[in-house]
Design a protein around this motif. Structure first.
Motif, PDB file in Angstrom:
ATOM      1  N   HIS A   3       0.118  -5.032 -16.226  1.00 62.38           N
ATOM      2  CA  HIS A   3       1.513  -5.283 -16.608  1.00 62.38           C
ATOM      3  C   HIS A   3       2.266  -5.988 -15.477  1.00 62.38           C
ATOM      4  CE1 HIS A   3       5.281  -4.699 -18.715  1.00 62.38           C
ATOM      5  NE2 HIS A   3       5.794  -4.217 -17.596  1.00 62.38           N
ATOM      6  N   ARG A   4       2.058  -5.535 -14.245  1.00 53.65           N
ATOM      7  CA  ARG A   4       2.701  -6.191 -13.096  1.00 53.65           C
ATOM      8  C   ARG A   4       2.239  -7.639 -12.947  1.00 53.65           C
ATOM      9  NH1 ARG A   4       2.479  -1.634  -8.314  1.00 53.65           N
ATOM     10  NH2 ARG A   4       3.836  -0.122  -9.336  1.00 53.65           N
ATOM     11  N   ILE A   5       0.939  -7.869 -13.158  1.00 55.17           N
ATOM     12  CA  ILE A   5       0.405  -9.236 -13.083  1.00 55.17           C
ATOM     13  C   ILE A   5       1.074 -10.101 -14.149  1.00 55.17           C
ATOM     14  CG2 ILE A   5      -1.658 -10.648 -13.449  1.00 55.17           C
ATOM     15  CD1 ILE A   5      -3.261  -8.256 -12.204  1.00 55.17           C
ATOM     16  N   ALA A   6       1.164  -9.580 -15.375  1.00 57.58           N
ATOM     17  CA  ALA A   6       1.787 -10.329 -16.474  1.00 57.58           C
ATOM     18  C   ALA A   6       3.248 -10.657 -16.161  1.00 57.58           C
ATOM     19  CB  ALA A   6       1.672  -9.539 -17.772  1.00 57.58           C
ATOM     20  N   ASP A  45       0.096 -11.183 -23.040  1.00 58.11           N
ATOM     21  CA  ASP A  45      -0.259  -9.833 -23.457  1.00 58.11           C
ATOM     22  C   ASP A  45      -1.195  -9.223 -22.433  1.00 58.11           C
ATOM     23  OD1 ASP A  45       1.100  -9.612 -25.906  1.00 58.11           O
ATOM     24  OD2 ASP A  45      -0.459 -10.744 -26.938  1.00 58.11           O
ATOM     25  N   ILE A  46      -1.220  -7.901 -22.411  1.00 58.07           N
ATOM     26  CA  ILE A  46      -2.176  -7.203 -21.557  1.00 58.07           C
ATOM     27  C   ILE A  46      -3.090  -6.356 -22.430  1.00 58.07           C
ATOM     28  CG2 ILE A  46      -0.658  -7.181 -19.550  1.00 58.07           C
ATOM     29  CD1 ILE A  46      -0.186  -4.176 -20.137  1.00 58.07           C
ATOM     30  N   ASP A  47      -4.293  -6.135 -21.938  1.00 59.58           N
ATOM     31  CA  ASP A  47      -5.280  -5.273 -22.601  1.00 59.58           C
ATOM     32  C   ASP A  47      -5.420  -5.598 -24.083  1.00 59.58           C
ATOM     33  OD1 ASP A  47      -5.589  -3.973 -20.165  1.00 59.58           O
ATOM     34  OD2 ASP A  47      -4.037  -2.501 -20.637  1.00 59.58           O
ATOM     35  N   ASP A  97      -7.560  -8.158 -27.032  1.00 61.06           N
ATOM     36  CA  ASP A  97      -8.650  -9.052 -27.391  1.00 61.06           C
ATOM     37  C   ASP A  97      -9.773  -9.049 -26.347  1.00 61.06           C
ATOM     38  OD1 ASP A  97      -9.782 -10.772 -29.244  1.00 61.06           O
ATOM     39  OD2 ASP A  97      -8.998 -12.561 -28.266  1.00 61.06           O
ATOM     40  N   GLY A  98      -9.889  -7.961 -25.585  1.00 56.25           N
ATOM     41  CA  GLY A  98     -10.966  -7.836 -24.605  1.00 56.25           C
ATOM     42  C   GLY A  98     -10.620  -8.309 -23.206  1.00 56.25           C
ATOM     43  N   ALA A  99      -9.482  -8.983 -23.026  1.00 54.76           N
ATOM     44  CA  ALA A  99      -9.079  -9.476 -21.699  1.00 54.76           C
ATOM     45  C   ALA A  99      -8.045  -8.528 -21.090  1.00 54.76           C
ATOM     46  CB  ALA A  99      -8.493 -10.880 -21.817  1.00 54.76           C
ATOM     47  N   ASP A 100      -7.958  -8.524 -19.761  1.00 59.02           N
ATOM     48  CA  ASP A 100      -6.956  -7.700 -19.090  1.00 59.02           C
ATOM     49  C   ASP A 100      -5.567  -8.314 -19.230  1.00 59.02           C
ATOM     50  OD1 ASP A 100      -8.832  -5.794 -18.221  1.00 59.02           O
ATOM     51  OD2 ASP A 100      -9.361  -7.048 -16.516  1.00 59.02           O
ATOM     52  N   VAL A 101      -5.477  -9.630 -19.073  1.00 56.05           N
ATOM     53  CA  VAL A 101      -4.233 -10.369 -19.285  1.00 56.05           C
ATOM     54  C   VAL A 101      -4.594 -11.600 -20.105  1.00 56.05           C
ATOM     55  CG1 VAL A 101      -2.286 -11.576 -18.209  1.00 56.05           C
ATOM     56  CG2 VAL A 101      -3.276  -9.574 -17.077  1.00 56.05           C
ATOM     57  N   LEU A 102      -3.845 -11.836 -21.160  1.00 55.95           N
ATOM     58  CA  LEU A 102      -4.134 -12.946 -22.060  1.00 55.95           C
ATOM     59  C   LEU A 102      -2.872 -13.768 -22.278  1.00 55.95           C
ATOM     60  CD1 LEU A 102      -6.449 -14.049 -23.849  1.00 55.95           C
ATOM     61  CD2 LEU A 102      -5.463 -12.730 -25.717  1.00 55.95           C
ATOM     62  N   ASP A 143       0.846  -1.185   0.000  1.00 54.48           N
ATOM     63  CA  ASP A 143       0.000   0.000   0.000  1.00 54.48           C
ATOM     64  C   ASP A 143       0.884   1.239   0.000  1.00 54.48           C
ATOM     65  OD1 ASP A 143      -2.109   1.705   0.078  1.00 54.48           O
ATOM     66  OD2 ASP A 143      -2.582   1.363   2.191  1.00 54.48           O
ATOM     67  N   ASP A 144       1.210   1.724  -1.193  1.00 54.10           N
ATOM     68  CA  ASP A 144       2.052   2.904  -1.294  1.00 54.10           C
ATOM     69  C   ASP A 144       1.238   4.192  -1.347  1.00 54.10           C
ATOM     70  OD1 ASP A 144       0.989   2.742  -3.816  1.00 54.10           O
ATOM     71  OD2 ASP A 144       2.890   2.330  -4.824  1.00 54.10           O
ATOM     72  N   GLY A 145      -0.058   4.056  -1.142  1.00 52.28           N
ATOM     73  CA  GLY A 145      -0.913   5.233  -1.090  1.00 52.28           C
ATOM     74  C   GLY A 145      -1.223   5.834  -2.450  1.00 52.28           C
ATOM     75  N   MET A 146      -0.792   5.173  -3.520  1.00 56.23           N
ATOM     76  CA  MET A 146      -1.016   5.705  -4.858  1.00 56.23           C
ATOM     77  C   MET A 146      -2.036   4.852  -5.602  1.00 56.23           C
ATOM     78  SD  MET A 146       2.869   6.540  -6.029  1.00 56.23           S
ATOM     79  CE  MET A 146       2.342   6.968  -7.663  1.00 56.23           C
ATOM     80  N   LYS A 147      -2.831   5.496  -6.404  1.00 53.00           N
ATOM     81  CA  LYS A 147      -3.732   4.784  -7.311  1.00 53.00           C
ATOM     82  C   LYS A 147      -2.952   4.552  -8.599  1.00 53.00           C
ATOM     83  CE  LYS A 147      -8.234   4.359  -6.587  1.00 53.00           C
ATOM     84  NZ  LYS A 147      -8.844   3.083  -6.562  1.00 53.00           N
ATOM     85  N   HIS A 148      -3.017   3.342  -9.110  1.00 51.26           N
ATOM     86  CA  HIS A 148      -2.323   3.024 -10.351  1.00 51.26           C
ATOM     87  C   HIS A 148      -3.343   2.746 -11.439  1.00 51.26           C
ATOM     88  CE1 HIS A 148       1.563   2.746  -8.366  1.00 51.26           C
ATOM     89  NE2 HIS A 148       0.964   2.078  -7.398  1.00 51.26           N
ATOM     90  N   ARG A 149      -2.947   3.023 -12.656  1.00 53.92           N
ATOM     91  CA  ARG A 149      -3.808   2.720 -13.796  1.00 53.92           C
ATOM     92  C   ARG A 149      -3.970   1.218 -13.929  1.00 53.92           C
ATOM     93  NH1 ARG A 149      -2.273   6.642 -18.787  1.00 53.92           N
ATOM     94  NH2 ARG A 149      -2.948   8.551 -17.782  1.00 53.92           N
ATOM     95  N   LYS A 150      -5.093   0.831 -14.483  1.00 56.02           N
ATOM     96  CA  LYS A 150      -5.376  -0.593 -14.653  1.00 56.02           C
ATOM     97  C   LYS A 150      -4.309  -1.257 -15.521  1.00 56.02           C
ATOM     98  CE  LYS A 150      -8.936  -3.899 -15.349  1.00 56.02           C
ATOM     99  NZ  LYS A 150     -10.303  -4.201 -15.178  1.00 56.02           N
ATOM    100  N   GLY A 151      -3.883  -0.590 -16.583  1.00 55.78           N
ATOM    101  CA  GLY A 151      -2.862  -1.144 -17.468  1.00 55.78           C
ATOM    102  C   GLY A 151      -1.547  -1.404 -16.740  1.00 55.78           C
TER     103      GLY A 151
END
Length: 176
Positions: free
Chosen positions: A40-43, A57-59, A61-66, A28-36
């Protein structure tokens, strides 16, 4: 579509990547991060758990992570900071039905909870899991059947009441 053993391996790789993600990336760094940026971190955390011939890939074919390999999609991931809305669930269900990936998962980060909520989509069901953020133990919460999509031609039917005959028309037909 992936067989049962392959789906277990894919889900295991997902779990291992998510353990890395929750251990290193969600401080919890107190910052809001963009979904992308979070996708990317998840990928990045999933990459070590999939063979090199798999592409992540991220974002796309309609999926967040593919995760895909040779035109096949072993894993499609959708995620949200909060609980998934009905619209987000429907999007994942439709993606699963349309693209037929080996495994379609969605999850809710829920920063204020000690667990994440994972939605595992099957051909005719969605399974809800709680995964503890500390131990990564899984608890199946429920499994719901997904109703079959009604087949239609895309045309909406509007029910109209029949118009009452005008008095003049009824008088004319009586004279005949």
């Amino acid at each position: 579509m992936a067989d049962l053993e392959e789906r277990f391996e894919i889900f295991s790789a997902f779990r291992l990547g998510m353990i890395e993600f929750f251990s290193n990336d969600l401080a919890d760094d107190g910052m809001k991060h963009r979904k992308g940026a979070i996708s990317h971190r998840i990928a990045l955390r999933l990459r070590p758990y999939f063979p090199l011939q798999y592409t992540i890939d991220i974002d796309t074919d309609g999926a967040d992570v593919l995760i895909w390999k040779d035109e096949e999609i072993p894993l499609a991931i959708f995620w949200s900071d909060g609980y998934l809305t009905e619209k987000e669930k429907k999007k994942a269900i439709e993606y699963h039905r349309r693209k037929n990936p080996g495994l379609t998962l969605a999850f809710s980060l829920l920063h204020d909870r000690s667990w994440i909520l994972v939605y595992r989509f099957g051909d005719n069901f969605v399974e809800y899991l709680h995964i503890d953020k500390e131990t990564f133990e899984e608890t199946v919460i429920k499994r719901l059947l997904i109703p079959e999509k009604a087949k239609d031609d895309g045309q909406l039917m509007l029910q109209l009441k029949p118009e009452k005959k005008r008095k003049e028309e009824s008088e004319i037909t009586q004279d005949l």
